[in-house]
Scaffold this motif. Structure first.
Motif, short mmCIF file in Angstrom:
data_model
loop_
_atom_site.label_atom_id
_atom_site.label_comp_id
_atom_site.label_asym_id
_atom_site.label_seq_id
_atom_site.Cartn_x
_atom_site.Cartn_y
_atom_site.Cartn_z
N VAL A 140 0.81 -1.22 0.00
CA VAL A 140 0.00 0.00 0.00
C VAL A 140 0.85 1.27 0.00
CG1 VAL A 140 -1.87 -1.17 1.22
CG2 VAL A 140 -0.22 0.14 2.53
N ALA A 141 2.18 1.13 0.13
CA ALA A 141 3.03 2.31 0.27
C ALA A 141 3.12 3.13 -1.00
CB ALA A 141 4.43 1.88 0.71
N ASP A 142 2.86 2.53 -2.15
CA ASP A 142 3.02 3.24 -3.42
C ASP A 142 1.90 4.21 -3.72
OD1 ASP A 142 0.96 1.80 -5.57
OD2 ASP A 142 1.58 0.49 -3.94
N ASN A 143 0.72 4.02 -3.13
CA ASN A 143 -0.47 4.76 -3.56
C ASN A 143 -0.31 6.27 -3.46
OD1 ASN A 143 -1.34 1.96 -2.90
ND2 ASN A 143 -3.31 2.72 -3.56
N GLY A 144 0.17 6.74 -2.31
CA GLY A 144 0.30 8.18 -2.13
C GLY A 144 1.32 8.79 -3.06
N LEU A 145 2.41 8.06 -3.31
CA LEU A 145 3.44 8.56 -4.21
C LEU A 145 2.89 8.76 -5.62
CD1 LEU A 145 6.35 6.22 -3.06
CD2 LEU A 145 6.07 8.64 -2.49
N ALA A 146 2.23 7.74 -6.13
CA ALA A 146 1.69 7.83 -7.48
C ALA A 146 0.56 8.85 -7.56
CB ALA A 146 1.19 6.45 -7.92
N PHE A 147 -0.28 8.89 -6.53
CA PHE A 147 -1.42 9.80 -6.51
C PHE A 147 -0.94 11.26 -6.53
CE2 PHE A 147 -5.65 11.12 -4.77
CZ PHE A 147 -6.44 10.33 -5.61
N THR A 148 0.07 11.55 -5.71
CA THR A 148 0.61 12.90 -5.67
C THR A 148 1.26 13.27 -7.00
OG1 THR A 148 1.05 12.59 -3.32
CG2 THR A 148 2.07 14.49 -4.36
N ALA A 149 2.04 12.34 -7.56
CA ALA A 149 2.70 12.61 -8.84
C ALA A 149 1.68 12.91 -9.94
CB ALA A 149 3.56 11.41 -9.24
#
Length: 399
Positions: free
Chosen positions: A320-329
């Protein structure tokens, strides 16, 4: 590379962020509840895992059908209006799902629940990128992204117990009640950020034209959502049916994994702010995902339940750690004029994959067992690693 100075964020913005976390967590409970009803459907109502998985994926299908439309509505009408109308519709569809009779009617009602609950996905992300400065945006979005594991944890603890106590209607009522609470909170505190004026310094054109960066981030996120939903959907089944754990203990493990995932999302958000990059951390998270999934599968094959539980917790946290990174990008690259639609496309791909994960992984488990199915899911992050855009392609995602 030196990190930018950290701006002071007014307290009212943290209150708005808290409202978004509550709203998104509440709608996550609505969408996730059927996944935690799989043991009830399988053991009490005699459904196959594939059929139960199909019901578990029904809300995600509704999300897929509605996300882009909600995103476009957010771009046009603003976040506050979309959030309040959407939460009210979500509460109404949950009430309808509690009253229907029969699997087909329940499936249709769950699709409607998912479609209504999609209101918060794009609107909350757009609200946060609109209010928070870039050097605090990774942290803020990381906190916002905790809503999904927190919602999953609440569902893992509450839904199975409520199903035993009062059947499907009582289990679904948990999400409906939380949605009503969040509706009141959002009505009190949420305000739209200033909307941009079209000018040469604020690009509002289609960000998909002339660049494949957004499309590649979407594809990477689709791949990385496969292990996330496989673990959250079938974790309870693995430890109750596969290892013979008590449902309460298994539910506590799933909940603990979701809370760990929430903390991990905040940590990687802060990491991305300090690194001034969303996508370098995203690539490393994908690499780590391959390793922890194979580790969990190995302990499953060895029939070691406690090490498997530790590996499951780690794998869930990483998945689940990737979601915020991709969402913000995605929000940063798309810009304020397209963020709602781009985030809608982002989530559409993710939930389309999530809707397929339930029946597909359920059928795969029936053929090869849970450990082998977990090992197969490691292919998804392995394929994603080379697809993450490189430094020369990131553009505005670097901020």
């Amino acid at each position: 590379m030196t990190a930018p100075p950290v701006a002071r964020v007014p307290v009212r913005l943290w209150v708005i962020l808290a409202a978004m976390v509550l709203a998104q967590a509440a709608t996550t409970v609505v969408a996730a509840a059927p996944a935690f009803l799989i043991p009830y459907f399988h053991e009490q109502q005699g459904l196959s895992l594939a059929t139960a998985g199909l019901l578990a994926g029904a809300p995600n299908l509704g999300l897929v059908l509605a996300l882009v439309a909600w995103g476009a509505a957010t771009d046009r009408y603003g976040e506050r209006r979309v959030i309040l109308i959407g939460l009210a519709l979500t509460a109404a569809t949950v009430a309808a799902a509690m009253l229907v009779d029969g699997l087909l009617a329940l499936g249709i009602a769950l699709i409607a629940c998912g479609a209504a609950s999609a209101c918060t996905n794009s609107a909350s992300g757009r609200l946060i990128t609109g209010w928070f400065p870039p050097e605090r945006r990774g942290l803020a979005m990381g906190i916002r992204q905790t809503c999904q594991p927190l919602g999953m944890a609440i569902a893992a603890i509450g839904v199975p117990a409520l199903a035993v106590a009062g059947g499907v209607p009582l289990a679904l009522a948990l999400g409906g009640a939380l949605v009503l609470v969040s509706l009141g909170f959002c009505a009190a505190v949420v305000r739209d950020p200033a909307r941009p004026i079209r000018s040469s310094t604020v690009p509002l054109g289609n960000p998909y034209r002339g660049s494949g960066v957004l499309a590649r981030i979407h594809l990477v996120s689709v791949l990385l959502v496969v292990p996330q939903f496989a673990l959250s959907t079938f974790g309870l089944v693995w430890f109750t049916v596969g290892f013979g754990w008590d449902p309460l203990a298994a539910g506590a493990l799933v909940a603990a994994a979701q809370f760990a995932g929430a903390a991990g999302r905040i940590a990687v958000g802060v990491w991305s702010d300090r690194a001034m990059s969303r996508l370098r951390p995203l690539r490393l998270v994908a690499i780590a995902g391959v390793g922890v999934l194979l580790l969990a599968a190995a302990f499953g094959w060895a029939d070691l339940s406690v090490p498997a539980a530790v590996a499951y917790l780690l794998a869930t946290c990483v998945s689940v750690a990737d979601n915020g990174l991709a969402f913000t990008a995605v929000a940063e690259i798309a810009g304020p004029g397209w963020a709602g639609r781009a985030l809608g496309v982002q989530n559409t791909g993710q939930f389309l994959a999530a809707a397929a994960v339930g029946p597909a992984i359920g059928a795969l488990i029936g053929l090869v067992g849970i450990p082998a199915a977990i090992a197969v899911t490691a292919l998804a992050p392995a394929i994603a690693v080379p697809l993450v855009p490189q430094a020369s392609e990131r553009g505005r995602a670097e901020n």
